[in-house]
Design a protein around this motif. Sequence first.
Motif, PDB file in Angstrom:
ATOM      1  N   TYR A   1       0.773  -1.237   0.000  1.00  0.00           N
ATOM      2  CA  TYR A   1       0.000   0.000   0.000  1.00  0.00           C
ATOM      3  C   TYR A   1       0.807   1.291   0.000  1.00  0.00           C
ATOM      4  O   TYR A   1       0.260   2.346  -0.212  1.00  0.00           O
ATOM      5  CB  TYR A   1      -0.987   0.033   1.165  1.00  0.00           C
ATOM      6  N   CYS A   2       2.066   1.283   0.219  1.00  0.00           N
ATOM      7  CA  CYS A   2       2.843   2.519   0.317  1.00  0.00           C
ATOM      8  C   CYS A   2       3.598   2.799  -0.984  1.00  0.00           C
ATOM      9  O   CYS A   2       4.291   1.934  -1.497  1.00  0.00           O
ATOM     10  CB  CYS A   2       3.832   2.426   1.472  1.00  0.00           C
ATOM     11  N   GLU A   3       3.459   4.010  -1.487  1.00  0.00           N
ATOM     12  CA  GLU A   3       4.221   4.433  -2.667  1.00  0.00           C
ATOM     13  C   GLU A   3       4.857   5.796  -2.443  1.00  0.00           C
ATOM     14  O   GLU A   3       5.151   6.507  -3.393  1.00  0.00           O
ATOM     15  CB  GLU A   3       3.309   4.493  -3.887  1.00  0.00           C
ATOM     16  N   SER A   4       5.094   6.166  -1.197  1.00  0.00           N
ATOM     17  CA  SER A   4       5.574   7.522  -0.914  1.00  0.00           C
ATOM     18  C   SER A   4       6.973   7.782  -1.462  1.00  0.00           C
ATOM     19  O   SER A   4       7.252   8.877  -1.951  1.00  0.00           O
ATOM     20  CB  SER A   4       5.530   7.799   0.584  1.00  0.00           C
TER      21      SER A   4
ATOM     22  N   ASP B   1       6.724   8.251  -5.366  1.00  0.00           N
ATOM     23  CA  ASP B   1       6.124   9.534  -5.734  1.00  0.00           C
ATOM     24  C   ASP B   1       7.080  10.694  -5.517  1.00  0.00           C
ATOM     25  O   ASP B   1       6.985  11.712  -6.201  1.00  0.00           O
ATOM     26  CB  ASP B   1       4.847   9.767  -4.919  1.00  0.00           C
ATOM     27  N   SER B   2       8.024  10.561  -4.586  1.00  0.00           N
ATOM     28  CA  SER B   2       8.935  11.662  -4.273  1.00  0.00           C
ATOM     29  C   SER B   2      10.173  11.703  -5.161  1.00  0.00           C
ATOM     30  O   SER B   2      10.868  12.713  -5.194  1.00  0.00           O
ATOM     31  CB  SER B   2       9.377  11.573  -2.814  1.00  0.00           C
ATOM     32  N   CYS B   3      10.465  10.634  -5.890  1.00  0.00           N
ATOM     33  CA  CYS B   3      11.701  10.558  -6.675  1.00  0.00           C
ATOM     34  C   CYS B   3      11.574  11.326  -7.994  1.00  0.00           C
ATOM     35  O   CYS B   3      10.806  10.934  -8.870  1.00  0.00           O
ATOM     36  CB  CYS B   3      12.047   9.091  -6.960  1.00  0.00           C
ATOM     37  N   PRO B   4      12.336  12.415  -8.169  1.00  0.00           N
ATOM     38  CA  PRO B   4      12.232  13.189  -9.402  1.00  0.00           C
ATOM     39  C   PRO B   4      12.855  12.494 -10.619  1.00  0.00           C
ATOM     40  O   PRO B   4      12.512  12.809 -11.752  1.00  0.00           O
ATOM     41  CB  PRO B   4      12.977  14.496  -9.084  1.00  0.00           C
ATOM     42  N   GLU B   5      13.739  11.552 -10.390  1.00  0.00           N
ATOM     43  CA  GLU B   5      14.424  10.856 -11.483  1.00  0.00           C
ATOM     44  C   GLU B   5      13.772   9.531 -11.850  1.00  0.00           C
ATOM     45  O   GLU B   5      14.270   8.824 -12.720  1.00  0.00           O
ATOM     46  CB  GLU B   5      15.893  10.616 -11.116  1.00  0.00           C
ATOM     47  N   GLN B   6      12.692   9.164 -11.143  1.00  0.00           N
ATOM     48  CA  GLN B   6      12.009   7.888 -11.381  1.00  0.00           C
ATOM     49  C   GLN B   6      12.983   6.720 -11.234  1.00  0.00           C
ATOM     50  O   GLN B   6      13.002   5.801 -12.044  1.00  0.00           O
ATOM     51  CB  GLN B   6      11.375   7.870 -12.774  1.00  0.00           C
ATOM     52  N   ALA B   7      13.804   6.754 -10.196  1.00  0.00           N
ATOM     53  CA  ALA B   7      14.842   5.753  -9.987  1.00  0.00           C
ATOM     54  C   ALA B   7      14.351   4.528  -9.222  1.00  0.00           C
ATOM     55  O   ALA B   7      15.087   3.568  -9.076  1.00  0.00           O
ATOM     56  CB  ALA B   7      16.022   6.369  -9.245  1.00  0.00           C
ATOM     57  N   MET B   8      13.125   4.558  -8.743  1.00  0.00           N
ATOM     58  CA  MET B   8      12.575   3.422  -8.003  1.00  0.00           C
ATOM     59  C   MET B   8      11.903   2.450  -8.964  1.00  0.00           C
ATOM     60  O   MET B   8      11.163   2.852  -9.847  1.00  0.00           O
ATOM     61  CB  MET B   8      11.543   3.892  -6.990  1.00  0.00           C
ATOM     62  N   ILE B   9      12.178   1.175  -8.761  1.00  0.00           N
ATOM     63  CA  ILE B   9      11.516   0.125  -9.534  1.00  0.00           C
ATOM     64  C   ILE B   9      10.498  -0.521  -8.609  1.00  0.00           C
ATOM     65  O   ILE B   9      10.846  -1.044  -7.552  1.00  0.00           O
ATOM     66  CB  ILE B   9      12.534  -0.911 -10.055  1.00  0.00           C
TER      67      ILE B   9
ATOM     68  N   ASP C   1      13.408  11.280   2.928  1.00  0.00           N
ATOM     69  CA  ASP C   1      12.489  12.199   3.603  1.00  0.00           C
ATOM     70  C   ASP C   1      11.038  11.745   3.479  1.00  0.00           C
ATOM     71  O   ASP C   1      10.241  11.948   4.391  1.00  0.00           O
ATOM     72  CB  ASP C   1      12.640  13.610   3.036  1.00  0.00           C
ATOM     73  N   ALA C   2      10.698  11.132   2.343  1.00  0.00           N
ATOM     74  CA  ALA C   2       9.319  10.715   2.110  1.00  0.00           C
ATOM     75  C   ALA C   2       8.941   9.436   2.840  1.00  0.00           C
ATOM     76  O   ALA C   2       7.766   9.205   3.110  1.00  0.00           O
ATOM     77  CB  ALA C   2       9.086  10.532   0.616  1.00  0.00           C
ATOM     78  N   CYS C   3       9.898   8.617   3.188  1.00  0.00           N
ATOM     79  CA  CYS C   3       9.617   7.332   3.850  1.00  0.00           C
ATOM     80  C   CYS C   3       9.302   7.580   5.321  1.00  0.00           C
ATOM     81  O   CYS C   3      10.170   7.968   6.092  1.00  0.00           O
ATOM     82  CB  CYS C   3      10.797   6.376   3.697  1.00  0.00           C
ATOM     83  N   PHE C   4       8.055   7.329   5.710  1.00  0.00           N
ATOM     84  CA  PHE C   4       7.645   7.635   7.075  1.00  0.00           C
ATOM     85  C   PHE C   4       8.052   6.565   8.088  1.00  0.00           C
ATOM     86  O   PHE C   4       7.915   6.772   9.287  1.00  0.00           O
ATOM     87  CB  PHE C   4       6.136   7.884   7.147  1.00  0.00           C
TER      88      PHE C   4
END
Length: 87
Positions: free
Chosen positions: A38-41, A44-52, A74-77
Amino acid sequence: MRESKQYSRRQLFTQFARPPVKQPQLMISNICDNLYGYCESCIDSCPEQAMIWYADKKPIINIEKCTRCLKCIDACFISAITITDES
């Protein structure tokens, strides 16, 4: 007979005298809430779209795209993303 390679003074004093600089790497731990789906924070915060993103396991950081801006940390709570000194 093998020919020797010629190096300039600049190459000898700059390129060979300094060890390569290690870049810090980002790692996602197994406590990532994406394991529950359920978490995509961080994505959503990565400006380079580096997350797979994977639906059934934790996301992975593409190290070629990652600029180490640290916005995902910073976005990961739950603080699942950490910095390591390994390269």
